[in-house]
Structures are given as C-alpha cells and as structure tokens.
Design a protein around this motif. Structure first.
Motif, PDB file in Angstrom:
ATOM      1  N   VAL A   1      -0.034   0.994  13.867  1.00  0.00           N
ATOM      2  CA  VAL A   1       0.949   1.429  12.889  1.00  0.00           C
ATOM      3  C   VAL A   1       0.258   1.960  11.627  1.00  0.00           C
ATOM      4  CG1 VAL A   1       2.938   0.757  11.495  1.00  0.00           C
ATOM      5  CG2 VAL A   1       2.637  -0.184  13.789  1.00  0.00           C
ATOM      6  N   VAL A   2      -0.635   1.185  11.059  1.00  0.00           N
ATOM      7  CA  VAL A   2      -1.381   1.594   9.866  1.00  0.00           C
ATOM      8  C   VAL A   2      -2.811   1.101   9.994  1.00  0.00           C
ATOM      9  CG1 VAL A   2       0.572   1.647   8.260  1.00  0.00           C
ATOM     10  CG2 VAL A   2      -0.675  -0.465   8.594  1.00  0.00           C
ATOM     11  N   THR A   3      -3.712   1.730   9.251  1.00  0.00           N
ATOM     12  CA  THR A   3      -5.102   1.284   9.245  1.00  0.00           C
ATOM     13  C   THR A   3      -5.575   1.123   7.814  1.00  0.00           C
ATOM     14  OG1 THR A   3      -5.901   3.546   9.309  1.00  0.00           O
ATOM     15  CG2 THR A   3      -5.627   2.424  11.418  1.00  0.00           C
ATOM     16  N   ASP A   4      -6.579   0.318   7.633  1.00  0.00           N
ATOM     17  CA  ASP A   4      -7.140   0.119   6.286  1.00  0.00           C
ATOM     18  C   ASP A   4      -8.027   1.269   5.895  1.00  0.00           C
ATOM     19  OD1 ASP A   4      -5.864  -2.313   6.001  1.00  0.00           O
ATOM     20  OD2 ASP A   4      -7.503  -3.403   6.934  1.00  0.00           O
TER      21      ASP A   4
ATOM     22  N   GLU B   1       0.453  14.768   1.046  1.00  0.00           N
ATOM     23  CA  GLU B   1      -0.668  15.711   0.931  1.00  0.00           C
ATOM     24  C   GLU B   1      -1.136  16.229   2.291  1.00  0.00           C
ATOM     25  OE1 GLU B   1      -3.627  13.530  -1.180  1.00  0.00           O
ATOM     26  OE2 GLU B   1      -2.417  13.392  -2.998  1.00  0.00           O
ATOM     27  N   GLY B   2      -0.630  15.639   3.357  1.00  0.00           N
ATOM     28  CA  GLY B   2      -1.043  16.057   4.693  1.00  0.00           C
ATOM     29  C   GLY B   2      -2.429  15.577   5.081  1.00  0.00           C
ATOM     30  N   THR B   3      -2.911  14.517   4.435  1.00  0.00           N
ATOM     31  CA  THR B   3      -4.249  14.002   4.732  1.00  0.00           C
ATOM     32  C   THR B   3      -4.245  12.759   5.621  1.00  0.00           C
ATOM     33  OG1 THR B   3      -4.268  12.703   2.692  1.00  0.00           O
ATOM     34  CG2 THR B   3      -5.218  14.916   2.585  1.00  0.00           C
ATOM     35  N   TYR B   4      -3.072  12.283   5.979  1.00  0.00           N
ATOM     36  CA  TYR B   4      -2.977  11.097   6.845  1.00  0.00           C
ATOM     37  C   TYR B   4      -3.532  11.426   8.227  1.00  0.00           C
ATOM     38  CZ  TYR B   4      -1.057   7.451   9.784  1.00  0.00           C
ATOM     39  OH  TYR B   4      -0.908   6.428  10.675  1.00  0.00           O
ATOM     40  N   GLN B   5      -4.410  10.585   8.749  1.00  0.00           N
ATOM     41  CA  GLN B   5      -5.013  10.755  10.071  1.00  0.00           C
ATOM     42  C   GLN B   5      -4.616   9.572  10.953  1.00  0.00           C
ATOM     43  OE1 GLN B   5      -7.010  13.394  11.187  1.00  0.00           O
ATOM     44  NE2 GLN B   5      -6.283  14.309   9.293  1.00  0.00           N
TER      45      GLN B   5
ATOM     46  N   HIS C   1       0.807  -1.223   0.000  1.00  0.00           N
ATOM     47  CA  HIS C   1       0.000   0.000   0.000  1.00  0.00           C
ATOM     48  C   HIS C   1       0.840   1.274   0.000  1.00  0.00           C
ATOM     49  CE1 HIS C   1      -2.976  -2.985   1.265  1.00  0.00           C
ATOM     50  NE2 HIS C   1      -3.870  -2.148   0.776  1.00  0.00           N
ATOM     51  N   TRP C   2       2.148   1.148  -0.270  1.00  0.00           N
ATOM     52  CA  TRP C   2       3.036   2.302  -0.181  1.00  0.00           C
ATOM     53  C   TRP C   2       2.590   3.500  -1.024  1.00  0.00           C
ATOM     54  CZ3 TRP C   2       5.635   5.001   2.795  1.00  0.00           C
ATOM     55  CH2 TRP C   2       6.498   5.990   2.334  1.00  0.00           C
ATOM     56  N   PRO C   3       2.145   3.342  -2.268  1.00  0.00           N
ATOM     57  CA  PRO C   3       1.744   4.538  -3.037  1.00  0.00           C
ATOM     58  C   PRO C   3       0.655   5.361  -2.323  1.00  0.00           C
ATOM     59  CG  PRO C   3       1.959   2.680  -4.515  1.00  0.00           C
ATOM     60  CD  PRO C   3       2.074   2.136  -3.101  1.00  0.00           C
ATOM     61  N   SER C   4      -0.332   4.693  -1.757  1.00  0.00           N
ATOM     62  CA  SER C   4      -1.411   5.390  -1.060  1.00  0.00           C
ATOM     63  C   SER C   4      -0.906   6.043   0.232  1.00  0.00           C
ATOM     64  CB  SER C   4      -2.544   4.409  -0.735  1.00  0.00           C
ATOM     65  OG  SER C   4      -3.507   5.030   0.067  1.00  0.00           O
ATOM     66  N   ILE C   5      -0.105   5.313   0.991  1.00  0.00           N
ATOM     67  CA  ILE C   5       0.450   5.846   2.236  1.00  0.00           C
ATOM     68  C   ILE C   5       1.311   7.069   1.944  1.00  0.00           C
ATOM     69  CG2 ILE C   5       2.032   5.360   4.151  1.00  0.00           C
ATOM     70  CD1 ILE C   5       1.140   2.369   3.861  1.00  0.00           C
ATOM     71  N   ARG C   6       2.170   6.964   0.957  1.00  0.00           N
ATOM     72  CA  ARG C   6       3.058   8.069   0.587  1.00  0.00           C
ATOM     73  C   ARG C   6       2.254   9.292   0.174  1.00  0.00           C
ATOM     74  NH1 ARG C   6       5.566  10.272  -3.920  1.00  0.00           N
ATOM     75  NH2 ARG C   6       7.711  10.924  -3.556  1.00  0.00           N
ATOM     76  N   SER C   7       1.238   9.070  -0.635  1.00  0.00           N
ATOM     77  CA  SER C   7       0.390  10.160  -1.108  1.00  0.00           C
ATOM     78  C   SER C   7      -0.268  10.886   0.069  1.00  0.00           C
ATOM     79  CB  SER C   7      -0.666   9.593  -2.063  1.00  0.00           C
ATOM     80  OG  SER C   7      -1.690  10.502  -2.277  1.00  0.00           O
ATOM     81  N   GLN C   8      -0.822  10.127   1.016  1.00  0.00           N
ATOM     82  CA  GLN C   8      -1.476  10.733   2.177  1.00  0.00           C
ATOM     83  C   GLN C   8      -0.481  11.532   3.018  1.00  0.00           C
ATOM     84  OE1 GLN C   8      -3.839   8.005   4.536  1.00  0.00           O
ATOM     85  NE2 GLN C   8      -4.456   6.903   2.681  1.00  0.00           N
ATOM     86  N   LEU C   9       0.709  11.004   3.179  1.00  0.00           N
ATOM     87  CA  LEU C   9       1.722  11.711   3.955  1.00  0.00           C
ATOM     88  C   LEU C   9       2.140  13.014   3.274  1.00  0.00           C
ATOM     89  CD1 LEU C   9       3.919   8.688   5.079  1.00  0.00           C
ATOM     90  CD2 LEU C   9       2.506  10.129   6.556  1.00  0.00           C
TER      91      LEU C   9
END
Length: 69
Positions: free
Chosen positions: A66-69, A39-43, A29-37
């Motif tokens: 650590v991570v959530t779905d 863009e500042g949208t990671y919660q 899931h790295w592309p999605s995680i990286r994108s959220q980080l």
C-alpha cells in the motif's frame, strides 16, 4: 478503501504492515504522500504475484504494497 481495510481485518500484507499500521502511517505522512501524488513523483512498488488454489482451478492474483517508507 475503508471497506478493504475492514475486510482484511488487520492481517499482515506483503509489506509487513497491518491494516491499522497502514492507516496510522497514511494519516501521519499525508502531506508527503499528497505532494508526491500531485507532483507525479510517486513510484509504486511492484505487485507480488500469488496463486490461489480453488476447487476447480488456480486463480492468479496480485498483492500490492500500500505504502512504502
């Protein structure tokens, strides 16, 4: 972070995933995680408070997901 993975030895954590599950999830899931980080949208999820009994005191600690779905 790799050292923390190794120290934990695959024990289940608050989110119910083993350390190996978390590694696999992060890789796939790295592309999605990286994108959220970026863009500042990671919660991040709340930290679970626990008390660890020591011989002379009670130590308070936080156990994160650590991570959530």
């Amino acid at each position: 972070m790799e050292t923390a993975f190794e120290r934990n030895k695959g024990i289940l954590v608050v989110d119910g995933k083993t350390i190996d599950d978390t590694k696999d999830y992060c890789v796939s899931h790295w592309p999605s995680i990286r994108s959220q980080l970026l863009e500042g949208t990671y919660q991040p999820q709340p930290v679970k408070r626990v008390e660890i009994l020591k011989p002379t005191r009670v130590q308070k600690a936080g156990v994160p997901c650590v991570v959530t779905d």
